[in-house]
Design a protein around this motif. Sequence first.
Motif, PDB file in Angstrom:
ATOM      1  N   ALA A   9     -17.487   2.464  14.296  1.00 51.11           N
ATOM      2  CA  ALA A   9     -17.794   2.971  15.518  1.00 51.11           C
ATOM      3  C   ALA A   9     -17.720   2.216  16.723  1.00 51.11           C
ATOM      4  O   ALA A   9     -17.397   2.351  17.550  1.00 51.11           O
ATOM      5  CB  ALA A   9     -19.207   4.055  15.330  1.00 51.11           C
ATOM      6  N   ALA A  10     -18.520   1.132  16.538  1.00 52.51           N
ATOM      7  CA  ALA A  10     -18.836  -0.060  17.320  1.00 52.51           C
ATOM      8  C   ALA A  10     -17.317  -0.484  17.645  1.00 52.51           C
ATOM      9  O   ALA A  10     -16.971  -0.758  18.828  1.00 52.51           O
ATOM     10  CB  ALA A  10     -19.484  -1.005  17.094  1.00 52.51           C
ATOM     11  N   SER A  11     -16.332  -0.593  16.753  1.00 46.04           N
ATOM     12  CA  SER A  11     -15.111  -1.356  17.097  1.00 46.04           C
ATOM     13  C   SER A  11     -14.274  -0.397  17.801  1.00 46.04           C
ATOM     14  O   SER A  11     -13.529  -0.661  18.553  1.00 46.04           O
ATOM     15  CB  SER A  11     -14.418  -1.765  15.729  1.00 46.04           C
ATOM     16  N   VAL A  12     -14.375   0.823  17.663  1.00 48.13           N
ATOM     17  CA  VAL A  12     -13.527   1.892  18.344  1.00 48.13           C
ATOM     18  C   VAL A  12     -14.068   1.566  20.064  1.00 48.13           C
ATOM     19  O   VAL A  12     -13.194   1.631  20.757  1.00 48.13           O
ATOM     20  CB  VAL A  12     -13.661   3.175  17.740  1.00 48.13           C
ATOM     21  N   LYS A  13     -15.261   1.713  19.860  1.00 53.66           N
ATOM     22  CA  LYS A  13     -15.878   1.628  21.557  1.00 53.66           C
ATOM     23  C   LYS A  13     -15.408   0.503  22.020  1.00 53.66           C
ATOM     24  O   LYS A  13     -14.907   0.485  23.276  1.00 53.66           O
ATOM     25  CB  LYS A  13     -17.341   1.816  21.454  1.00 53.66           C
ATOM     26  N   ALA A  14     -15.612  -0.707  21.477  1.00 53.98           N
ATOM     27  CA  ALA A  14     -15.067  -2.160  22.019  1.00 53.98           C
ATOM     28  C   ALA A  14     -13.718  -2.132  22.362  1.00 53.98           C
ATOM     29  O   ALA A  14     -13.309  -2.528  23.328  1.00 53.98           O
ATOM     30  CB  ALA A  14     -15.629  -3.039  21.057  1.00 53.98           C
ATOM     31  N   ALA A  15     -12.956  -1.523  21.381  1.00 56.99           N
ATOM     32  CA  ALA A  15     -11.429  -1.561  21.594  1.00 56.99           C
ATOM     33  C   ALA A  15     -11.050  -0.718  22.871  1.00 56.99           C
ATOM     34  O   ALA A  15     -10.176  -1.193  23.765  1.00 56.99           O
ATOM     35  CB  ALA A  15     -10.668  -0.953  20.376  1.00 56.99           C
ATOM     36  N   ASP A  16     -11.640   0.448  22.944  1.00 57.44           N
ATOM     37  CA  ASP A  16     -11.274   1.400  24.062  1.00 57.44           C
ATOM     38  C   ASP A  16     -11.865   0.696  25.286  1.00 57.44           C
ATOM     39  O   ASP A  16     -11.080   0.569  26.394  1.00 57.44           O
ATOM     40  CB  ASP A  16     -12.424   2.549  24.003  1.00 57.44           C
ATOM     41  N   MET A  17     -13.026  -0.083  25.442  1.00 59.92           N
ATOM     42  CA  MET A  17     -13.609  -0.822  26.446  1.00 59.92           C
ATOM     43  C   MET A  17     -12.860  -1.767  26.967  1.00 59.92           C
ATOM     44  O   MET A  17     -12.459  -2.280  27.991  1.00 59.92           O
ATOM     45  CB  MET A  17     -14.974  -1.385  26.371  1.00 59.92           C
ATOM     46  N   HIS A  18     -12.414  -2.807  25.880  1.00 58.57           N
ATOM     47  CA  HIS A  18     -11.075  -3.707  26.274  1.00 58.57           C
ATOM     48  C   HIS A  18      -9.894  -3.238  26.922  1.00 58.57           C
ATOM     49  O   HIS A  18      -9.599  -4.104  27.872  1.00 58.57           O
ATOM     50  CB  HIS A  18     -10.841  -4.231  24.718  1.00 58.57           C
ATOM     51  N   LEU A  19      -9.360  -2.051  26.367  1.00 58.79           N
ATOM     52  CA  LEU A  19      -8.152  -1.704  27.163  1.00 58.79           C
ATOM     53  C   LEU A  19      -8.391  -1.222  28.431  1.00 58.79           C
ATOM     54  O   LEU A  19      -7.806  -1.490  29.353  1.00 58.79           O
ATOM     55  CB  LEU A  19      -7.460  -0.564  26.468  1.00 58.79           C
ATOM     56  N   ARG A  20      -9.689  -0.712  28.718  1.00 57.59           N
ATOM     57  CA  ARG A  20     -10.106  -0.184  30.024  1.00 57.59           C
ATOM     58  C   ARG A  20     -10.133  -1.161  30.864  1.00 57.59           C
ATOM     59  O   ARG A  20     -10.075  -1.094  32.102  1.00 57.59           O
ATOM     60  CB  ARG A  20     -11.188   0.990  29.951  1.00 57.59           C
ATOM     61  N   ASN A  21     -10.613  -2.271  30.351  1.00 59.01           N
ATOM     62  CA  ASN A  21     -10.990  -3.448  31.433  1.00 59.01           C
ATOM     63  C   ASN A  21      -9.767  -4.349  31.630  1.00 59.01           C
ATOM     64  O   ASN A  21     -10.048  -5.498  31.941  1.00 59.01           O
ATOM     65  CB  ASN A  21     -12.448  -4.292  30.982  1.00 59.01           C
ATOM     66  N   GLY A  22      -8.744  -3.976  30.973  1.00 54.96           N
ATOM     67  CA  GLY A  22      -7.402  -4.527  31.590  1.00 54.96           C
ATOM     68  C   GLY A  22      -7.080  -5.610  30.429  1.00 54.96           C
ATOM     69  O   GLY A  22      -6.002  -6.202  30.459  1.00 54.96           O
ATOM     70  N   GLY A  23      -7.400  -5.442  29.308  1.00 53.97           N
ATOM     71  CA  GLY A  23      -7.500  -6.518  28.119  1.00 53.97           C
ATOM     72  C   GLY A  23      -5.925  -5.935  27.400  1.00 53.97           C
ATOM     73  O   GLY A  23      -5.716  -4.696  27.433  1.00 53.97           O
ATOM     74  N   ARG A  24      -5.589  -6.830  26.708  1.00 56.25           N
ATOM     75  CA  ARG A  24      -4.216  -6.198  26.027  1.00 56.25           C
ATOM     76  C   ARG A  24      -4.455  -6.648  24.594  1.00 56.25           C
ATOM     77  O   ARG A  24      -5.152  -7.422  24.134  1.00 56.25           O
ATOM     78  CB  ARG A  24      -3.136  -7.208  26.551  1.00 56.25           C
ATOM     79  N   ALA A  25      -3.457  -5.935  23.718  1.00 57.91           N
ATOM     80  CA  ALA A  25      -3.423  -5.859  22.377  1.00 57.91           C
ATOM     81  C   ALA A  25      -3.249  -7.062  21.950  1.00 57.91           C
ATOM     82  O   ALA A  25      -2.395  -7.959  22.246  1.00 57.91           O
ATOM     83  CB  ALA A  25      -2.467  -4.773  21.917  1.00 57.91           C
TER      84      ALA A  25
END
Lengths: 778, 77, 144
Positions: free
Chosen positions: C128-144
């Motif tokens: 669950a935490a990893s999904v949230k973090a991944a979502d936040m990462h993308l929303r803050n402009g991070g890339r895969a």
Amino acid sequence: MNSTELLDQFILEARECLEQIGQRLLEVERAPDDKALLNDLFRQVHTLKGNCGLFDFKPLERVVHAGEDLLDRVRNGTLAYNAGIADALLEAMDYTGELIDLIAKEGNVPAAADTRAQALAAALRQHLSPAGVAAAVAPAAAAAASAASAPVPVPEPEPDWLKALPAAVRQPGRVALRYRPEAECFFKGEDPWHLARQTPGLQHLQAAPQQAWAAPEVFDCYRCNLLLTLVSDAPQAYVEEHFRYVPEQVELHLLQAPPAAAPAAAPAAVVDDAVGELMRGRIVRIWDEQRALLGRPGIAAGTVAATHTTFNHLLACWADTTAASSARRALAGLAPGATPLAGWAVQYHPAAASTGDLPSPSAIVAPLEPRRGSTPAVADEAGAGANGQKVLRVSQDKIDRLMDLIGEMVVAKNALPYLAQRAEDVFNQRELAREIKTQYSVINRIAEDMQHAIMQVRMLPVGTVFQRFGRLVRDISKKLGKDVSLVIEGEDTEADKNVIESLADPLIHILRNSLDHGIELPAVRLAAGKPAQGTLRVAARQEGDRVILDISDDGAGVHTGRVRAKAVERGLIPADRADSLTEHEAVQLVFLPGFSTAEAISDLSGRGVGMDVVRNAVERVNGTVELSSTPGQGTKIRLTLPLSMAVTNVMMIETAGRRFGVPMDLIVETVRVPAEDIHHFKRAQTVVLRGRIVPLRALNELLALDMPPRLNADAEHAVLVVRLGAETIGLLVDDFHGTSDIILKPLEGVLTGITGFAGTALMGDGSVLMILNPKELV
Amino acid sequence: MPIRYLKKHAALEGQVSADDAEALGQWLRDQNAPVVHLGKCDQVHSAVLQVLMALRPRVSAPPADPWLAEALNAAAA
Amino acid sequence: MTAHILVVDDAATVRMYHRKMLGDAGWQIEEAINGVEALEKVANQPKDKPFDLYVVDINMPKMDGYTFVRELRRLGHVPQAPVLMVSTEAQTHDATAAQDAGANCYLIKPARPAELVLTAALMLGDAAASVKAADMHLRNGGRA
């Protein structure tokens, strides 16, 4: 940020969004199954909706929200994309664009917009009704879909009043509605009969009393007792919109076989695709890092155990739960040790599960590549628009402001090492000093990255300057009666914004020269065996850390005889010198200041079109100009410019009537010291500043300028405290002036041996500022 | 005036608003055999409709609006 | 059961930063200022509440990160947990040295919050935490 700026930003972004959306909508029509496209389209609309919501533009939000709900279903696969949906979306987005334009003009959405917005929203939501769903859905997809956002009517058994409707009227697809207004509604200004009467698509309307009418004597006509039943063949959404102000007084039914039972929602968390992709990527990366770890020689048993746990945990986050559980089972049954674990890691590799191929073992055992936690190389950003990456239009002054701020931060951070030193030396705080230094290195790296990044942002394609040339060439050549074709190459080549801006005028001068003096009249050209049409070629390319601009024409070239004569005439060189110059040297005479004639004042800039002006402008940005020419064949001018610019921040100080610059990162502080506070001991002068003794030296003395430092009106000295290595010294100057960003040019040629100066900088007014190197002076 | 009160009947014309409902109701009550002429009547407010439905005068000419006509028919039945 | 993380770093600011980022993700955080203190904490953990993840700096006085991890890996009586090494050093050989000491992952500081939390979540098996973090990462402009 004030509200106008915010609104402007909103409009900017909204327009960008709409542009993207428009494009995507067309693309999706051609490839309706492309999940990536659909997701992107959804995200754009979602963003737009979010932005609209911030401003409380209700009609706008209404339309966009409907679009979003629709697109959400489409991308989930629970709704098939078709021409009808496409049209509805396109129309809705067109109208949204109109509203944005209105907002840009008036600052608000006109009240009248709501009607149209309602209609469009209704039209969009119509597609969400079950009739649309039934066609497209695969059972698995339906089970996984999140609850439909359209108001699907509750599939209850038909009420009696519905059954009582005449059979002819009860056709599938129609909406039946019973409206029971409240008794006091007239006093609220409602007119239920009128409202019902105006229902779109009205097919049947019945009025009856809710309760038996009172006896005439006591009958109160202003107490509403009407019960209205109607049937409409308009889309349900339209009918709902119509009765939106009295939803609690209205009961609505869709006439048809009861819709398929609402999916007994196992509301599986619909994970966004991009998130899933990111996680998969990360898991694979960490997986492979563990494999590399297992391959290291002399691995400890404890490490193997921890790696075992890591694999287990990665599997817990792996989306493909079937594959994960079988991998887990195998993991549990493994023999202890690195080798079995490594073998298992290969066999149950997550990437292999989906793609069937595996990174080769040799690549894995190679040393682990440290993953940067921060943004990938900024080079990605340059000109990324073409890749379909999102591109933002930002006004240049915002970039400039950002650059100023970054510049300030770059200077501000420089105080930290000094503070650290003070903490250690003066306050005996070793630990604190170390922490400050550690933090400084973090901040320093970030600041440098930021500076680098903002420089990259400022890169513009040279084409932005080339744009105006076409028109210019056309107009001038016409005026001069010449036939010239302009060829532009490499307009995508990028350079720093400052560089490009400073090129605009010089380039125009050069082109004008070519048109005036270079390219001959058509008749002359024909006589010389050349085509009547001349060619002016402007080519840009990047070479290493430089940008090369070649401007060449196939004209008459520089007439060295005339140039020599003119130079002598203007008193720029003696006649015999002029004769002894080589052809190439003679050509260079055009660069001499004063060479151009007053009569040739350009109507563009009001100044002479002298090549000296061009050279100045180019050199100010650290570039070079070369001119070469072949008589009768043409002239070529080559501008070599830096790709980005290294900017130094200096403080300007004045002493003995002269100005100098001092690099900011050497300056500790500027302070005015009353003359009486200066201690004199033999020939040395000192002052006590904040509990420290600071030795003073007069800058005039250091520069061998024979003048005492000047006092101001309050009998104070201006002292520039600089830090030189471990020492701090106060320089007595006459006055401080502001700080400035300059491009430091090191001393060259005969000047390289001079000490005390870090270099020079060309100022905006054409003067040269000497930048001091205090360390060498003292 | 949307309602003309003549000797034998009341003629409702154009758009009859809520304000006229009370007066119409009173007139209908005062008549022995009230008659209304709706031939030129375009629109009535709900209150007026209620009056017509509750007091059930004879309609000498139906209104152009079929829904209104239908509603009055049903009420008279 | 909430995961238990030990953050080992001599800089108070960094410890605070990691505590905030990881604590916000819902995990329990403990701190140690160098390798020696960290080993003490490990030894004193109750058997039923071992550490689930170590976030370790390299440059520390008294005992640096590499040494700490090596010592940790030699402890036979404590359950071993994954180690995430975080450092300002960006050379390849530093990452290899980290592996040789026994670290499972390596991040360069300063790490973007979402990146740090995502890596920690995956290493902890907290889906669950990893999904949230991944979502936040993308929303803050991070890339895969």
